[in-house]
Design a protein around this motif. Structure first.
Motif, PDB file in Angstrom:
ATOM      1  N   LEU A   5       0.823  -1.218   0.000  1.00 12.94           N
ATOM      2  CA  LEU A   5       0.000   0.000   0.000  1.00 12.94           C
ATOM      3  C   LEU A   5       0.857   1.268   0.000  1.00 12.94           C
ATOM      4  CD1 LEU A   5      -2.784  -1.097   2.510  1.00 12.94           C
ATOM      5  CD2 LEU A   5      -2.959  -0.911   0.013  1.00 12.94           C
ATOM      6  N   ALA A   6       2.070   1.192   0.535  1.00 12.05           N
ATOM      7  CA  ALA A   6       2.968   2.356   0.552  1.00 12.05           C
ATOM      8  C   ALA A   6       3.441   2.708  -0.856  1.00 12.05           C
ATOM      9  CB  ALA A   6       4.159   2.092   1.462  1.00 12.05           C
ATOM     10  N   GLY A   7       3.325   1.770  -1.783  1.00  6.02           N
ATOM     11  CA  GLY A   7       3.665   2.038  -3.175  1.00  6.02           C
ATOM     12  C   GLY A   7       5.128   1.817  -3.481  1.00  6.02           C
ATOM     13  N   PRO A   8       5.479   2.039  -4.762  1.00  2.00           N
ATOM     14  CA  PRO A   8       6.858   1.834  -5.181  1.00  2.00           C
ATOM     15  C   PRO A   8       7.803   2.874  -4.572  1.00  2.00           C
ATOM     16  CG  PRO A   8       5.415   2.320  -7.075  1.00  2.00           C
ATOM     17  CD  PRO A   8       4.594   2.405  -5.839  1.00  2.00           C
ATOM     18  N   THR A   9       9.039   2.473  -4.388  1.00  2.00           N
ATOM     19  CA  THR A   9      10.067   3.397  -3.902  1.00  2.00           C
ATOM     20  C   THR A   9      10.390   4.390  -5.026  1.00  2.00           C
ATOM     21  OG1 THR A   9      11.879   2.038  -4.735  1.00  2.00           O
ATOM     22  CG2 THR A   9      11.102   1.564  -2.475  1.00  2.00           C
ATOM     23  N   PRO A  10      11.086   5.479  -4.715  1.00  2.00           N
ATOM     24  CA  PRO A  10      11.486   6.399  -5.794  1.00  2.00           C
ATOM     25  C   PRO A  10      12.281   5.705  -6.906  1.00  2.00           C
ATOM     26  CG  PRO A  10      11.759   7.468  -3.673  1.00  2.00           C
ATOM     27  CD  PRO A  10      11.404   6.025  -3.388  1.00  2.00           C
ATOM     28  N   ALA A  11      13.177   4.795  -6.533  1.00  2.00           N
ATOM     29  CA  ALA A  11      13.959   4.074  -7.548  1.00  2.00           C
ATOM     30  C   ALA A  11      13.046   3.202  -8.407  1.00  2.00           C
ATOM     31  CB  ALA A  11      15.039   3.230  -6.883  1.00  2.00           C
ATOM     32  N   GLU A  12      12.043   2.565  -7.797  1.00  2.00           N
ATOM     33  CA  GLU A  12      11.101   1.741  -8.553  1.00  2.00           C
ATOM     34  C   GLU A  12      10.232   2.612  -9.464  1.00  2.00           C
ATOM     35  OE1 GLU A  12      10.779  -1.807  -5.182  1.00  2.00           O
ATOM     36  OE2 GLU A  12       9.338  -0.157  -5.175  1.00  2.00           O
ATOM     37  N   ARG A  13       9.828   3.778  -8.966  1.00  2.00           N
ATOM     38  CA  ARG A  13       9.046   4.709  -9.802  1.00  2.00           C
ATOM     39  C   ARG A  13       9.867   5.171 -11.007  1.00  2.00           C
ATOM     40  NH1 ARG A  13       7.195   6.586  -4.768  1.00  2.00           N
ATOM     41  NH2 ARG A  13       8.617   8.340  -4.800  1.00  2.00           N
ATOM     42  N   ASP A  14      11.176   5.327 -10.818  1.00  2.00           N
ATOM     43  CA  ASP A  14      12.040   5.733 -11.933  1.00  2.00           C
ATOM     44  C   ASP A  14      12.064   4.692 -13.063  1.00  2.00           C
ATOM     45  OD1 ASP A  14      12.645   8.107 -10.667  1.00  2.00           O
ATOM     46  OD2 ASP A  14      14.628   7.442  -9.952  1.00  2.00           O
ATOM     47  N   THR A  15      11.710   3.440 -12.749  1.00  2.00           N
ATOM     48  CA  THR A  15      11.650   2.397 -13.780  1.00  2.00           C
ATOM     49  C   THR A  15      10.252   2.280 -14.385  1.00  2.00           C
ATOM     50  OG1 THR A  15      11.102   0.576 -12.275  1.00  2.00           O
ATOM     51  CG2 THR A  15      13.461   1.077 -12.599  1.00  2.00           C
ATOM     52  N   GLY A  16       9.360   3.203 -14.015  1.00  2.00           N
ATOM     53  CA  GLY A  16       8.011   3.213 -14.578  1.00  2.00           C
ATOM     54  C   GLY A  16       6.977   2.476 -13.768  1.00  2.00           C
ATOM     55  N   LEU A  17       7.329   2.020 -12.574  1.00  2.00           N
ATOM     56  CA  LEU A  17       6.364   1.303 -11.743  1.00  2.00           C
ATOM     57  C   LEU A  17       5.439   2.286 -11.030  1.00  2.00           C
ATOM     58  CD1 LEU A  17       8.615  -1.478 -10.214  1.00  2.00           C
ATOM     59  CD2 LEU A  17       6.879  -1.719 -11.992  1.00  2.00           C
ATOM     60  N   THR A  18       4.164   1.916 -10.961  1.00  2.00           N
ATOM     61  CA  THR A  18       3.158   2.693 -10.251  1.00  2.00           C
ATOM     62  C   THR A  18       2.308   1.720  -9.451  1.00  2.00           C
ATOM     63  OG1 THR A  18       1.550   2.545 -12.054  1.00  2.00           O
ATOM     64  CG2 THR A  18       3.055   4.440 -12.094  1.00  2.00           C
ATOM     65  N   THR A  19       1.216   2.213  -8.884  1.00  2.00           N
ATOM     66  CA  THR A  19       0.279   1.363  -8.181  1.00  2.00           C
ATOM     67  C   THR A  19      -1.135   1.782  -8.532  1.00  2.00           C
ATOM     68  OG1 THR A  19      -0.405   0.516  -6.029  1.00  2.00           O
ATOM     69  CG2 THR A  19       0.341   2.803  -6.097  1.00  2.00           C
ATOM     70  N   ALA A  20      -2.037   0.816  -8.560  1.00  2.00           N
ATOM     71  CA  ALA A  20      -3.450   1.088  -8.824  1.00  2.00           C
ATOM     72  C   ALA A  20      -4.232   1.170  -7.522  1.00  2.00           C
ATOM     73  CB  ALA A  20      -4.033  -0.006  -9.713  1.00  2.00           C
ATOM     74  N   LEU A  21      -3.575   0.997  -6.390  1.00  2.00           N
ATOM     75  CA  LEU A  21      -4.283   0.895  -5.112  1.00  2.00           C
ATOM     76  C   LEU A  21      -4.850   2.198  -4.558  1.00  2.00           C
ATOM     77  CD1 LEU A  21      -2.038  -1.828  -3.559  1.00  2.00           C
ATOM     78  CD2 LEU A  21      -4.481  -2.006  -3.988  1.00  2.00           C
ATOM     79  N   PRO A  22      -4.136   3.310  -4.536  1.00  2.00           N
ATOM     80  CA  PRO A  22      -4.715   4.496  -3.908  1.00  2.00           C
ATOM     81  C   PRO A  22      -6.028   4.902  -4.589  1.00  2.00           C
ATOM     82  CG  PRO A  22      -2.390   4.842  -4.295  1.00  2.00           C
ATOM     83  CD  PRO A  22      -2.784   3.561  -4.994  1.00  2.00           C
ATOM     84  N   GLY A  23      -7.091   4.973  -3.794  1.00  2.00           N
ATOM     85  CA  GLY A  23      -8.386   5.394  -4.299  1.00  2.00           C
ATOM     86  C   GLY A  23      -9.213   4.267  -4.889  1.00  2.00           C
ATOM     87  N   ALA A  24      -8.592   3.249  -5.470  1.00  2.00           N
ATOM     88  CA  ALA A  24      -9.356   2.174  -6.107  1.00  2.00           C
ATOM     89  C   ALA A  24      -9.860   1.157  -5.086  1.00  2.00           C
ATOM     90  CB  ALA A  24      -8.508   1.472  -7.159  1.00  2.00           C
ATOM     91  N   VAL A  25      -9.027   0.814  -4.124  1.00  2.00           N
ATOM     92  CA  VAL A  25      -9.375  -0.219  -3.148  1.00  2.00           C
ATOM     93  C   VAL A  25      -8.948   0.251  -1.760  1.00  2.00           C
ATOM     94  CG1 VAL A  25      -9.030  -2.615  -2.463  1.00  2.00           C
ATOM     95  CG2 VAL A  25      -9.055  -2.025  -4.879  1.00  2.00           C
ATOM     96  N   PRO A  26      -9.906   0.664  -0.920  1.00  2.00           N
ATOM     97  CA  PRO A  26      -9.550   1.095   0.436  1.00  2.00           C
ATOM     98  C   PRO A  26      -9.346  -0.098   1.375  1.00  2.00           C
ATOM     99  CG  PRO A  26     -11.900   1.338   0.078  1.00  2.00           C
ATOM    100  CD  PRO A  26     -11.318   0.831  -1.212  1.00  2.00           C
ATOM    101  N   VAL A  27      -8.124  -0.538   1.512  1.00  2.00           N
ATOM    102  CA  VAL A  27      -7.812  -1.721   2.314  1.00  2.00           C
ATOM    103  C   VAL A  27      -7.700  -1.350   3.786  1.00  2.00           C
ATOM    104  CG1 VAL A  27      -6.120  -3.544   2.702  1.00  2.00           C
ATOM    105  CG2 VAL A  27      -6.628  -2.792   0.384  1.00  2.00           C
ATOM    106  N   ALA A  28      -8.357  -2.137   4.630  1.00  2.00           N
ATOM    107  CA  ALA A  28      -8.304  -1.898   6.067  1.00  2.00           C
ATOM    108  C   ALA A  28      -7.305  -2.822   6.762  1.00  2.00           C
ATOM    109  CB  ALA A  28      -9.696  -2.062   6.679  1.00  2.00           C
ATOM    110  N   ALA A  29      -7.370  -4.130   6.484  1.00  2.00           N
ATOM    111  CA  ALA A  29      -6.490  -5.067   7.184  1.00  2.00           C
ATOM    112  C   ALA A  29      -6.485  -6.423   6.496  1.00  2.00           C
ATOM    113  CB  ALA A  29      -6.937  -5.232   8.629  1.00  2.00           C
TER     114      ALA A  29
END
Length: 187
Positions: A84-108
């Protein structure tokens, strides 16, 4: 000259001893990759110390497995929080993103044997949007990459939730990585 004879005598005694009859030799434990085969990354084990944590992120509408080195094997919920914290800056530099923020509100996440129940917070609908498919795929593929998790089930308010699979269908049954195989970027 006497030293040379001693050395030759010692070298002669270092050979493999002969046997009177042939004997069977057991092969070492396998499996063995065939020539030219691609050797996959082993599944993370549940041992203390430096280990590999697998997280699944998104690149170009495909799920991508990322391996991170961590000091100890995280709990299922901790691994979900890392996702849920998403990709690191280095991972983002390789084009990685996440679909989680806003799409799926995960509790536990709660382990239940080799299955995991993921509780989703907040209200939501079951539309099966493409970002939801990727978001649920990220969670399922991340958690089932663990050697102690086979499937993931989703709940909202204690009731089973219909979750979109890679083919767009909704499923209320526990899901495995195979349900999203068509979205996983080949290695």
């Amino acid at each position: 000259m006497g030293g040379a004879l001693v050395v030759l005598g010692l070298l002669g005694g270092c050979g493999v001893p002969t046997e009177d009859a042939p004997r069977a030799v057991a092969p070492p434990p396998g499996p063995f990759p065939s020539p030219g085969a691609v050797v996959g990354t082993p599944t993370p084990t549940l041992t203390a110390g430096r280990t590999t944590e697998v997280l699944c992120f998104v690149r170009d509408d495909r799920l991508v497995r990322v391996e991170r080195r961590v000091d100890g094997t995280p709990t299922v919920d901790a691994q979900l929080q890392h996702l849920l914290a998403g990709p690191t800056p280095a991972e983002r530099d390789t084009g990685l993103t996440t679909a989680l923020p806003g799409a799926v509100p995960v509790a536990a996440a709660r382990p239940r044997g080799t299955d995991v129940d993921v509780d989703l917070g907040g209200a939501g609908d079951e539309t099966g949007r493409s970002d939801e498919v990727l978001a649920f795929g990220q969670i399922v593929c991340t958690l089932t990459a663990r050697s102690d998790v086979d499937t993931v089930a989703f709940f909202r308010g204690g009731a089973p939730l219909g979750v979109p699979r890679a083919d767009g269908s909704l499923s209320r049954r526990p899901l495995a990585a195979d349900d999203y195989a068509g979205l996983v970027e080949p290695r």
